[in-house]
Enzyme design. Sequence first.
Site, mmCIF file in Angstrom:
data_model
loop_
_atom_site.group_PDB
_atom_site.id
_atom_site.type_symbol
_atom_site.label_atom_id
_atom_site.label_comp_id
_atom_site.label_asym_id
_atom_site.label_seq_id
_atom_site.Cartn_x
_atom_site.Cartn_y
_atom_site.Cartn_z
ATOM 1 N N ALA A 198 41.370 37.515 52.327
ATOM 2 C CA ALA A 198 42.572 38.342 52.378
ATOM 3 C C ALA A 198 42.566 39.282 51.183
ATOM 4 O O ALA A 198 41.799 39.098 50.237
ATOM 5 C CB ALA A 198 43.834 37.479 52.370
ATOM 6 N N LYS A 199 43.422 40.268 51.223
ATOM 7 C CA LYS A 199 43.613 41.151 50.083
ATOM 8 C C LYS A 199 44.953 41.835 50.244
ATOM 9 O O LYS A 199 45.427 42.050 51.372
ATOM 10 C CB LYS A 199 42.502 42.206 50.003
ATOM 11 C CG LYS A 199 42.253 42.716 48.598
ATOM 12 C CD LYS A 199 41.520 41.681 47.771
ATOM 13 C CE LYS A 199 41.167 42.202 46.396
ATOM 14 N NZ LYS A 199 40.343 41.227 45.645
ATOM 15 N N GLY A 200 45.560 42.189 49.126
ATOM 16 C CA GLY A 200 46.824 42.896 49.160
ATOM 17 C C GLY A 200 46.865 43.930 48.071
ATOM 18 O O GLY A 200 45.994 43.985 47.204
#
Length: 419
Positions: free
Chosen positions: A106-108
């Site tokens: 994931a990444k944000g």
Amino acid sequence: MTVYNGPVFEMAAKQFEVIADYLSIPEDERGRLLMPKRAVAVSCPIHRDDGTTAVFEGYRVQHHLTLGPTKGGTRFAASVDLGEVAALAIWMSWKCALVGLPYGGAKGGISVDPSSLSRRELEALSRRYMQEMIPFVGPHTDVMAPDMGTNEQIMAWFMDTYSMYQGQTVAEIVTGKPVSAGGTLGRREATGRGVAHLVSRAADELRMRLNGATAAVQGFGNVGSITALELHNKGVKVVAVSDHTGALHRPAGLDIPRLVEHAASRGSLEGYSKEHGLDAEDLLSLPCDVLVPAAVERVIDAKLASNLRCRILAEGANGPTTPEADQVLERRREEIFLIPDILCNSGGVVVSYFEWVQDLQRLFWEEEEVMRREYQVLDRAFDQVSARSKRDNVFNRTAAMAIGVERVRGAKETRGLFP
């Protein structure tokens, strides 16, 4: 057509196609492996100190949840967009699978220059972002961590915001927290220590002595500064370093402990010395034994790859080398030993996993235990990549990504397609 675009996402997609061809993955399986499961875009309004209201765009991309919850950092930078975040999530998936962690990637991020915010504004924006993400994240769904532009304090604000909504402390919702708030010893240093440890493994492979060797490090944030310090402690002469404010070069070796202290107190290398100034663009092509790009994506293109004068290329950053540069480096693999990013900088997510496990169990380890376990995981992954590269006579990046993609693909095949 896809909502993901931009050069960074295109780069991640090209890298995957190379691996998919190498593994002979059927065309109808490729989309399910590459495309993210979920992408969230949110507006984050805050009150500025001057009484006005400002709205910032925030993102979170969860690539797959096949092996467990997703895991990945949160980036605060003006350059952040959905395509970049998606690419970073994809790379995190292959990284976690390569080192054997029960995570998807994931990444944000938020499109903002954090230096333009006061501390109160930064806290307000951090808390608002987490508030908007609460329906989509959780300790068994998606676990956040720091990245460029974020730090332990921001992770503490994330954790506190989530915990207030749950009515109880949920330390395991984020990693990279201060030790006083449920973080683990050794997490802040984990990525840089891992880079330096893997440089040692590569040097052993090449029968190259590190004591007295030279290194150049691009990027002097958390990863670059700790890497430089660890290499210095191994007897390496770090002859050049750089950050967004400039570059320094001293052929006899820089005083790395003093530089680390300066950067920690000033927030950058700016103001350290005019005597050792260097054009930042020239750092990557300096002659050295070890080159560590530890800044941002896509800094090594095909032209620069042809001009690299290092023996070991240790990718401390995510995606520093373009696919076109990879073609050059593949031809030069007898000259340059590549430690690919999904292996080289994986120490951070390995110790983040340890932090998550400790938070879930409410049982914490000593720093020596954290480091021992980190190096054990990295050694296993390095050995597997090296063996695969030699067995199939392929580039180290191909070997590393193939292992990661195979493990994700195998898990998806075993679980099947629901419904």
